[in-house]
Enzyme design. Structure first.
Site, PDB file in Angstrom:
ATOM      1  N   ASP A  39      -6.831   9.590   9.570  1.00  0.00           N
ATOM      2  CA  ASP A  39      -5.376   8.774  10.157  1.00  0.00           C
ATOM      3  C   ASP A  39      -4.773   9.769  11.434  1.00  0.00           C
ATOM      4  O   ASP A  39      -4.873  10.966  12.104  1.00  0.00           O
ATOM      5  CB  ASP A  39      -4.375   9.049   9.779  1.00  0.00           C
ATOM      6  CG  ASP A  39      -4.547   8.309   8.196  1.00  0.00           C
ATOM      7  OD1 ASP A  39      -3.485   7.063   8.028  1.00  0.00           O
ATOM      8  OD2 ASP A  39      -4.981   9.338   7.041  1.00  0.00           O
ATOM      9  N   GLU A  90       0.947  -1.613  -0.188  1.00  0.00           N
ATOM     10  CA  GLU A  90      -0.446  -0.070  -0.290  1.00  0.00           C
ATOM     11  C   GLU A  90       0.838   0.991  -0.304  1.00  0.00           C
ATOM     12  O   GLU A  90       1.357   1.249   0.972  1.00  0.00           O
ATOM     13  CB  GLU A  90      -0.936  -0.439   1.367  1.00  0.00           C
ATOM     14  CG  GLU A  90      -2.466  -0.809   1.094  1.00  0.00           C
ATOM     15  CD  GLU A  90      -3.071  -0.976   2.441  1.00  0.00           C
ATOM     16  OE1 GLU A  90      -3.111  -0.438   3.170  1.00  0.00           O
ATOM     17  OE2 GLU A  90      -4.021  -1.959   2.673  1.00  0.00           O
TER      18      GLU A  90
END
Ligand SMILES: Cc1ncc(COP(=O)(O)O)c(C=O)c1O
Lengths: 406, 290
Positions: B72, B61
């Site tokens: 995040d 990724e």
């Protein structure tokens, strides 16, 4: 950018997908999506529920003090020598700004949805105070996210929030302003999605927030419309409001959008000028992009990274704007202009001296535009300026700008 | 017919499909590793990327930095900012993939991030460049199925996978909508929360994986909260893949001094971690499930 075709009415948006033209939408993480759909469902029920409306109406009257006055600013009018200037006095509301209108509506929605915890973001602290206030009144725990820079420049409001029982979390990322507070509030929401209601403070974010905040704030424009007809026997020629995320502005604009003869002006924070990056004029100097759940005009670089911007006024210090404003800009219905920090400060001092009203620095941006526009108009013309809040919270900032100690 | 076939009709088997076919034979879950493209600079980051498959990563990724990563936690936020400060752009992230591909034509690369940089780059141009760079798919956090017209549908048309996130709040009623245009694999977010949080109860996670599997033939990978080999092993018992992100980003951060200069080789630091995780996924199905 092609200008969208002019619609028959400017008051029908958003569509079912939450779009105003290409703006708006629901750009959120999957975790939040079911909740946002649930919010939409409850909102659609609430807006046509007479019991909900009656409860909101009663609170607006007896708790917030509505209707707010429409005041003829005679001295300022004489000083500028042009159009008659009226102030819509949102500064007189409980908690000192228009933010309470939205908070009362949303706290009732939170209750209806069975949520048990409130979170909010705040810039100037006015929305934080209003959120803390309704949370106290309805007995919800409340967590407010506020950029560290704003915590510093809006100290009185931080203390008010704490007195009201809210937990204030200073956010250090970015420049420590409204954008960063909103990121952190979204992170909290994603984590505590089951029990938490996110009380967004402006007409932005994922659908249905821009619509529901507008509806709760439209009381400003509806009242102003009745009041000006009562006092002057006709509609105004010009309406001016400051635009941060755009809630006070859309609140006063929306009921007038289909009155073609009413010129509508939104004022963005021009900061230290539009040449550099020290401003928050997203509609004058930004371009469409996606942030905080919606597509709208944003200050950003060529790589799509969001810029921090700058404004003397914490409530306008945001690199985006509500999606409906972006659409009103592109359709040409509303004109958006920048006002510089210094111009806002001058208007702040002028209004304080001439009218005995200390306006919020956000509202002072709208007044500064009135200072420019009114003298170009005839004495028989009428202008309404949305005085979105009072300036007590800003005295520290203003003292600093004037090199004074308090 | 699986969604991936629907999206890829007429296409040859993708790198992602080929990988999962192979891993099914080996009876082990995939190790999916997230790192931040450009952290702390382009060259260092490319060396980290190259080290990943050698150390045992099955899918990469490739994080696209964004100024406002609202899903995040602190570690990935900081990594994104370091990367942007180091001059990373979306164009450079694509270039990084292209350079990597010159030495590796099998490991699937999935770009992960937020929509705005892609929107500004231009969706059509982005898809064309991503294809040319050897990208296999995308995970875009702020594009739920309601926004499929933006990137998901165009990506599928371009023959690229669009990997959707399913979360604990995605109930059975909503799952079909989430899975409808998903291809490659499904990414199950183990908790309601942001990256870097503590791992959720593994029993609950495997129940959720089984629930999703009742709705789709696609592989289901689990991420958010997996940091150690033991956790990878536990999650990998039921999941088709285990995603590790924050731990890798931290491995890079840990070898950066306060001046931002490296104090040890980030690629080696990441490789050491990944070797352990790779061991974990290889043991996931050896012992009988407890
Ligand atoms: C008094 C006042 N006016 C205006 C604003 C700007 O917000 P909005 O554009 O949503 O009205 C704020 C925000 O904090 C405020 O406190």
């Amino acid at each position: 950018m092609n200008k969208p075709i002019e619609p028959n009415s400017f008051r029908t948006g958003p569509d079912e997908q939450g779009m105003f033209g290409i703006f708006g939408g629901r750009f959120v993480a999957e975790t939040l999506m079911p909740l946002i759909l649930d919010l939409e469902k409850h909102w659609n029920e609430a807006k046509t529920d007479p019991a909900f409306q009656a409860e909101l109406q009663a609170l607006s009257t007896h708790y917030a003090g509505r209707p707010s006055k429409l005041y003829f600013a005679e001295n300022l009018t004489r000083h500028l020598g042009g159009a008659k200037i009226y102030f819509k006095r949102e500064d007189l509301n409980h908690t000192g700004s228009h933010k309470i209108n939205n908070c009362l509506g949303q706290i009732l929605l939170a209750k209806r949805m069975g949520k048990t915890r409130i979170i909010a973001e705040t810039g100037a602290g006015q929305h934080g105070v209003a959120s803390a206030t309704v949370s106290a009144r309805f007995n919800f725990p409340c967590v407010v996210y506020m950029g560290a820079t704003d915590v510093e420049r809006q100290k009185p409001n931080v203390f008010r929030m704490k007195l009201l029982g809210a937990e204030v979390n200073a956010v250090n990322s970015g420049h420590g302003t409204l954008k960063d507070a909103m990121n952190e509030a979204l992170r909290d929401w994603v984590t505590n999605v089951e029990n938490t209601y996110y009380l967004i403070g402006t007409a932005a974010g994922p659908h249905p927030y821009p619509e529901l905040v507008r509806e709760f704030q439209s009381v400003i424009g509806k009242e102003a419309r009745e009041q000006i007809v009562e006092q002057e026997g006709r509609l105004p020629d010009v309406i001016i409001a400051a635009v941060g995320g755009g809630s006070n502005a859309i609140g006063i604009f929306h009921p007038f959008l289909d009155d073609k003869n009413v010129e509508i002006i939104g004022v963005e924070a021009g900061g230290r000028g539009l040449d550099g990056i020290e401003h928050c004029a997203s509609m004058n100097a930004g371009r469409p992009g996606v942030l905080h759940g919606n597509r709208t005009y944003l200050l950003q670089n060529d790589d799509g990274q969001i810029l921090d911007g700058h404004s003397i006024s914490a409530g306008l210090d945001y690199p985006g704007v509500g999606p409906e404003h972006s659409w009103l800009r592109d359709t040409g219905r509303v004109k958006y202009v920048p006002i510089l920090d210094d111009e806002a400060l001058e208007a702040f001092k002028l209004t304080t001296k001439l009218e005995g009203i200390i306006p919020a620095l956000e509202s002072a941006h709208a007044i500064a535009q009135a200072v420019k526009t009114a003298p170009t108009m005839g004495k028989d013309q009428i202008m309404i300026v949305n005085l979105s809040g009072r300036g007590d919270k800003d005295v520290h900032t203003v003292a600093k700008m004037m090199d004074m100690e308090i | 017919m699986s969604q991936s076939e629907a999206g890829m009709s007429g296409m040859k088997s993708t790198r992602i499909d080929a990988l999962f076919a192979r891993l099914r034979q080996e009876n082990r879950p995939a190790l999916v590793t997230y790192f931040m493209g450009g952290d702390p600079d382009y060259e260092t980051s490319l060396s980290v990327m190259k080290a990943l498959p050698e150390a045992g990563s099955d899918i990469i990724e490739l994080g696209m930095p964004f100024s406002d990563p609202m899903a995040d936690g602190a570690a990935i936020q900081a990594a994104g900012l370091r990367s942007l400060k180091g001059g990373q752009t979306l164009a450079k992230t694509l270039k990084m993939a292209e350079e990597f591909r010159r030495g590796n034509d099998t490991t699937p690369i999935v770009m992960m991030g937020y929509y705005n940089p892609i929107y500004i780059y231009g969706v059509d141009r982005f898809l064309a460049d991503a294809r040319a760079a050897g990208i296999d798919g995308f995970i875009v956090v702020d594009l739920p199925p309601e926004m499929d017209e933006e990137l998901c549908i165009p990506a599928l048309k371009a023959g690229l996978s669009f990997i959707r996130l399913a979360t604990p709040t995605t109930d059975d009623k909503r799952l079909p909508k989430v899975l409808e245009n998903t291809s490659g694999f499904v990414y199950y977010v183990s908790m309601t929360g942001i990256t870097g949080s503590a791992l959720a109860d593994t029993t609950k996670v495997s129940e959720a994986v089984n629930r999703i599997k009742r709705h789709t033939d696609l592989p289901v990978c689990v991420g958010f909260g997996v940091k150690t080999a033991a956790q990878a092993k536990a999650i990998g018992a039921s999941a088709d893949g285990v995603v590790v992100g924050t731990a890798i980003v931290n491995a890079v951060a840990n070898v950066l001094g306060s001046d931002g200069k490296t104090t040890a080789d980030p690629a080696e630091a990441v490789a050491t971690l990944v070797r352990g995780l790779a061991q974990g996924v290889r043991e996931a199905r050896l012992a009988p499930a407890e």
